[in-house]
Write an enzyme that holds these catalytic residues in place. Structure first.
Site, PDB file in Angstrom:
ATOM      1  N   GLU A  62      46.680  55.579  78.069  1.00 53.59           N
ATOM      2  CA  GLU A  62      46.884  55.131  79.444  1.00 53.59           C
ATOM      3  C   GLU A  62      47.495  56.257  80.271  1.00 53.59           C
ATOM      4  O   GLU A  62      47.821  56.063  81.427  1.00 53.59           O
ATOM      5  CB  GLU A  62      47.753  53.884  79.480  1.00 53.59           C
ATOM      6  CG  GLU A  62      49.175  54.070  79.017  1.00 53.59           C
ATOM      7  CD  GLU A  62      50.010  52.833  79.279  1.00 53.59           C
ATOM      8  OE1 GLU A  62      49.939  51.915  78.451  1.00 53.59           O
ATOM      9  OE2 GLU A  62      50.714  52.778  80.295  1.00 53.59           O
ATOM     10  N   CYS A 118      48.926  49.488  76.660  1.00 49.31           N
ATOM     11  CA  CYS A 118      49.314  49.738  75.260  1.00 49.31           C
ATOM     12  C   CYS A 118      48.403  49.035  74.256  1.00 49.31           C
ATOM     13  O   CYS A 118      48.557  49.216  73.047  1.00 49.31           O
ATOM     14  CB  CYS A 118      50.755  49.307  75.033  1.00 49.31           C
ATOM     15  SG  CYS A 118      51.881  49.969  76.255  1.00 49.31           S
ATOM     16  N   HIS A 176      54.342  45.589  68.761  1.00 52.13           N
ATOM     17  CA  HIS A 176      54.353  46.659  69.765  1.00 52.13           C
ATOM     18  C   HIS A 176      55.799  46.876  70.223  1.00 52.13           C
ATOM     19  O   HIS A 176      56.500  45.900  70.539  1.00 52.13           O
ATOM     20  CB  HIS A 176      53.466  46.285  70.952  1.00 52.13           C
ATOM     21  CG  HIS A 176      53.678  47.191  72.134  1.00 52.13           C
ATOM     22  ND1 HIS A 176      53.494  48.551  72.046  1.00 52.13           N
ATOM     23  CD2 HIS A 176      54.110  46.951  73.408  1.00 52.13           C
ATOM     24  CE1 HIS A 176      53.788  49.108  73.225  1.00 52.13           C
ATOM     25  NE2 HIS A 176      54.172  48.156  74.062  1.00 52.13           N
TER      26      HIS A 176
HETATM   27  N1  CAA Z   1      76.357  47.036  75.455  1.00 54.98           N
HETATM   28  C1  CAA Z   1      75.438  46.357  74.711  1.00 54.98           C
HETATM   29  N2  CAA Z   1      74.348  45.739  75.249  1.00 54.98           N
HETATM   30  C2  CAA Z   1      74.163  45.846  76.576  1.00 54.98           C
HETATM   31  C3  CAA Z   1      75.085  46.540  77.401  1.00 54.98           C
HETATM   32  C4  CAA Z   1      76.212  47.161  76.776  1.00 54.98           C
HETATM   33  N3  CAA Z   1      77.110  47.834  77.502  1.00 54.98           N
HETATM   34  N4  CAA Z   1      74.632  46.464  78.673  1.00 54.98           N
HETATM   35  C5  CAA Z   1      73.485  45.741  78.658  1.00 54.98           C
HETATM   36  N5  CAA Z   1      73.209  45.370  77.389  1.00 54.98           N
HETATM   37  C6  CAA Z   1      72.068  44.602  76.900  1.00 54.98           C
HETATM   38  C7  CAA Z   1      71.731  43.430  77.815  1.00 54.98           C
HETATM   39  O1  CAA Z   1      72.510  42.291  77.501  1.00 54.98           O
HETATM   40  C8  CAA Z   1      70.264  43.243  77.501  1.00 54.98           C
HETATM   41  O2  CAA Z   1      70.121  42.573  76.267  1.00 54.98           O
HETATM   42  P1  CAA Z   1      69.241  41.232  76.189  1.00 54.98           P
HETATM   43  O3  CAA Z   1      67.854  41.626  76.670  1.00 54.98           O
HETATM   44  O4  CAA Z   1      69.274  40.881  74.760  1.00 54.98           O
HETATM   45  O5  CAA Z   1      69.875  40.270  77.121  1.00 54.98           O
HETATM   46  C9  CAA Z   1      69.760  44.665  77.256  1.00 54.98           C
HETATM   47  O6  CAA Z   1      70.933  45.452  76.981  1.00 54.98           O
HETATM   48  C10 CAA Z   1      69.043  45.271  78.455  1.00 54.98           C
HETATM   49  O7  CAA Z   1      69.875  45.098  79.561  1.00 54.98           O
HETATM   50  P2  CAA Z   1      69.264  44.694  80.980  1.00 54.98           P
HETATM   51  O8  CAA Z   1      68.294  43.579  80.827  1.00 54.98           O
HETATM   52  O9  CAA Z   1      70.382  44.543  81.940  1.00 54.98           O
HETATM   53  O10 CAA Z   1      68.517  46.059  81.267  1.00 54.98           O
HETATM   54  P3  CAA Z   1      67.662  46.542  82.461  1.00 54.98           P
HETATM   55  O11 CAA Z   1      67.577  45.594  83.593  1.00 54.98           O
HETATM   56  O12 CAA Z   1      68.197  47.893  82.749  1.00 54.98           O
HETATM   57  O13 CAA Z   1      66.154  46.632  81.870  1.00 54.98           O
HETATM   58  C11 CAA Z   1      64.339  46.975  80.417  1.00 54.98           C
HETATM   59  C12 CAA Z   1      65.858  46.943  80.543  1.00 54.98           C
HETATM   60  C13 CAA Z   1      63.751  45.644  80.869  1.00 54.98           C
HETATM   61  C14 CAA Z   1      63.971  47.208  79.000  1.00 54.98           C
HETATM   62  C15 CAA Z   1      63.823  48.156  81.254  1.00 54.98           C
HETATM   63  O14 CAA Z   1      64.091  49.300  80.537  1.00 54.98           O
HETATM   64  C16 CAA Z   1      62.363  48.123  81.567  1.00 54.98           C
HETATM   65  O15 CAA Z   1      61.949  47.439  82.465  1.00 54.98           O
HETATM   66  N6  CAA Z   1      61.510  48.908  80.828  1.00 54.98           N
HETATM   67  C17 CAA Z   1      60.107  49.110  81.122  1.00 54.98           C
HETATM   68  C18 CAA Z   1      59.217  47.918  80.912  1.00 54.98           C
HETATM   69  C19 CAA Z   1      59.129  47.494  79.468  1.00 54.98           C
HETATM   70  O16 CAA Z   1      59.285  48.257  78.541  1.00 54.98           O
HETATM   71  N7  CAA Z   1      58.804  46.214  79.252  1.00 54.98           N
HETATM   72  C20 CAA Z   1      58.610  45.674  77.897  1.00 54.98           C
HETATM   73  C21 CAA Z   1      57.468  44.682  77.839  1.00 54.98           C
HETATM   74  S1  CAA Z   1      55.978  45.383  78.552  1.00 54.98           S
HETATM   75  C22 CAA Z   1      55.248  46.270  77.283  1.00 54.98           C
HETATM   76  O17 CAA Z   1      55.538  46.050  76.147  1.00 54.98           O
HETATM   77  C23 CAA Z   1      54.243  47.299  77.640  1.00 54.98           C
HETATM   78  C24 CAA Z   1      54.872  48.631  77.589  1.00 54.98           C
HETATM   79  O18 CAA Z   1      54.869  49.304  76.564  1.00 54.98           O
HETATM   80  C25 CAA Z   1      55.540  49.146  78.793  1.00 54.98           C
END
Ligand code: CAA
Length: 382
Positions: free
Chosen positions: A79, A111, A233
């Site tokens: 991709e 993916c 994945h």
């Molecule tokens: N200590 C420990 N844990 C912590 C923490 C700390 N200080 N701060 C936050 N966390 C935890 C949160 O509780 C959360 O855990 P849960 O999901 O279990 O609740 C986790 O860390 C992530 O925190 P947030 O949800 O607040 O994080 P974020 O808003 O910054 O987003 C993300 C994280 C969604 C992964 C972001 O990186 C993202 O959007 N990534 C790109 C999209 C993606 O990968 N999506 C996955 C599905 S799509 C797919 O699979 C296709 C692909 O390859 C892209």
């Protein structure tokens, strides 16, 4: 006839950024990265490395393990394509000196694309039992600096030979599939970095998994304990762990999902090849003998297409793998500073005096008149 993976290997960058370093520069608690999303390091890519150079270095390893004369199809899944018209697979075909009587093309569906490529390869071998198909998934994942996706970047290529009587894994005939139009992750033409709705993407990943898995169980008529190990994945490791717990609940620890995530936690997301990097990690690192065991695999491509399928591990699988070499390739990578990471992110043009090496002998020398000029250190031809 049994059809499946007869050889499999990966390559990634020689450079990585520690996520503790990224956390310090972004003012984020490192625990969010290493515990919250389950990532410790991410591969970062110097200007001379791209999806093609990565793919060549992975593909060389599997082509050595087979009768290359029998490869009559090469499918390149990606991709992060470098051209909207010419297939990236043609460069791989050239550098591996495959025969001209070979059908070469790229496939795309985020993916999911390498799973799609395996489906096509399997059907090709079904019709042509003596054929061998080279399938390569290669992606370098980029999000905008400072975005929530940044810590989940990474990249790798996985190459596999699909053939009859596979020495690593037979791909079973039943699977569960689910397609739905969702804007959870996309990369418009002319954008170097992917755009995403993180929460929607995680929601749709788990929703699609539930639907695909139910369909898979109905079609296969299997019970849960007939799945011995599982790979999901892994856009980041915590996502795959959540997926494993959704499906296997208290049986999770017996399915060896954590063994499948060792490489991804150090490399980061590699989109098309991520699931198959999980499979290599599982086969390399699981202490149990998996011969004759069933491995469940969940492929998810944003946008979205998802599939749950499975394979039966062959008796000879350990003879075909290189766990020590894989571990030392990862251990011997060089950690770069945050400043070097920022330099790589700025997409500098490749130049001859750049000191950063590629994963294999092939490198991108320059881009001239919109043409990508590659060189092979071992052969000195472009
Ligand atoms: N200590 C420990 N844990 C912590 C923490 C700390 N200080 N701060 C936050 N966390 C935890 C949160 O509780 C959360 O855990 P849960 O999901 O279990 O609740 C986790 O860390 C992530 O925190 P947030 O949800 O607040 O994080 P974020 O808003 O910054 O987003 C993300 C994280 C969604 C992964 C972001 O990186 C993202 O959007 N990534 C790109 C999209 C993606 O990968 N999506 C996955 C599905 S799509 C797919 O699979 C296709 C692909 O390859 C892209």
């Amino acid at each position: 006839m049994k059809i499946g993976l007869d050889a499999i290997a990966f390559s990634t960058s020689k450079y990585f950024l520690k996520l503790s370093e990224l956390a310090a520069h972004r003012g984020v608690d490192y625990a969010k990265y290493c515990v919250g999303i389950g990532q410790k390091e991410m591969s970062v890519f110097p200007p001379k490395e791209d999806i093609i150079t990565l793919a060549v270095s992975a593909a060389e390893k599997v082509v050595k393990q087979t009768d290359a004369e029998k490869i009559d199809m090469l499918i390149f899944a990606t991709e992060s394509s470098v051209d909207l018209s010419k297939s990236a697979g043609i460069y791989v075909h050239r550098f591996l000196k495959l025969k001209n009587e070979c059908c070469v093309f790229d496939v795309k569906q985020a993916c999911y694309s390498m799973t799609a490529a395996l489906r096509i390869a399997k059907n090709h071998v079904q019709c042509n039992p003596h054929s061998k198909v080279l399938v390569v998934g290669s992606d370098i994942v980029k999000y905008s600096p400072g975005s929530s996706g940044e810590a989940t970047q990474g990249g790798s290529a996985v190459a596999a030979i699909v053939s009859a009587d596979p020495r690593i894994m037979e791909i079973e005939n039943f699977s569960g599939i689910y397609t739905s139009d969702v804007m959870d992750f996309w990369r418009p033409i002319n954008c170097n970095e992917a755009l995403f709705d993180g929460k929607l993407s995680a929601y749709n990943y788990l929703k699609s998994l539930g639907i695909c898995f139910d369909q898979y169980m109905q079609k296969s008529r299997l019970t849960l304990h007939k799945i011995d190990a599982a790979c999901f994945h892994a856009p980041f490791c915590k996502m795959a762990q959540k997926a494993g717990r959704q499906i296997f609940a208290e049986e999770y620890a017996h399915k060896n999902v954590d063994d499948s995530l060792i490489y991804n936690s150090l490399i980061g997301n590699s989109c098309s090849s991520s699931l198959f990097l999980c499979l290599i990690s599982l086969l390399d690192n699981c202490a149990k003998n998996l011969s004759g065991k069933r491995v469940g695999l969940f492929s998810y491509g944003s946008g979205s297409v998802a599939e749950y399928f499975s394979g039966i591990i062959s008796d000879s699988y350990r003879d075909m793998l290189t766990p020590r070499e894989n571990a030392s390739a990862l251990k011997n990578r060089e950690a770069v500073s945050f400043e070097t990471y920022e330099y790589f992110c700025s997409n500098p043009a490749p130049t001859l005096n750049q000191k950063y090496e590629t994963s294999g002998a092939v490198y991108l020398e320059k881009i001239e008149n919109y043409q990508r000029i590659y060189k092979n250190l071992e052969e000195n031809f472009s």
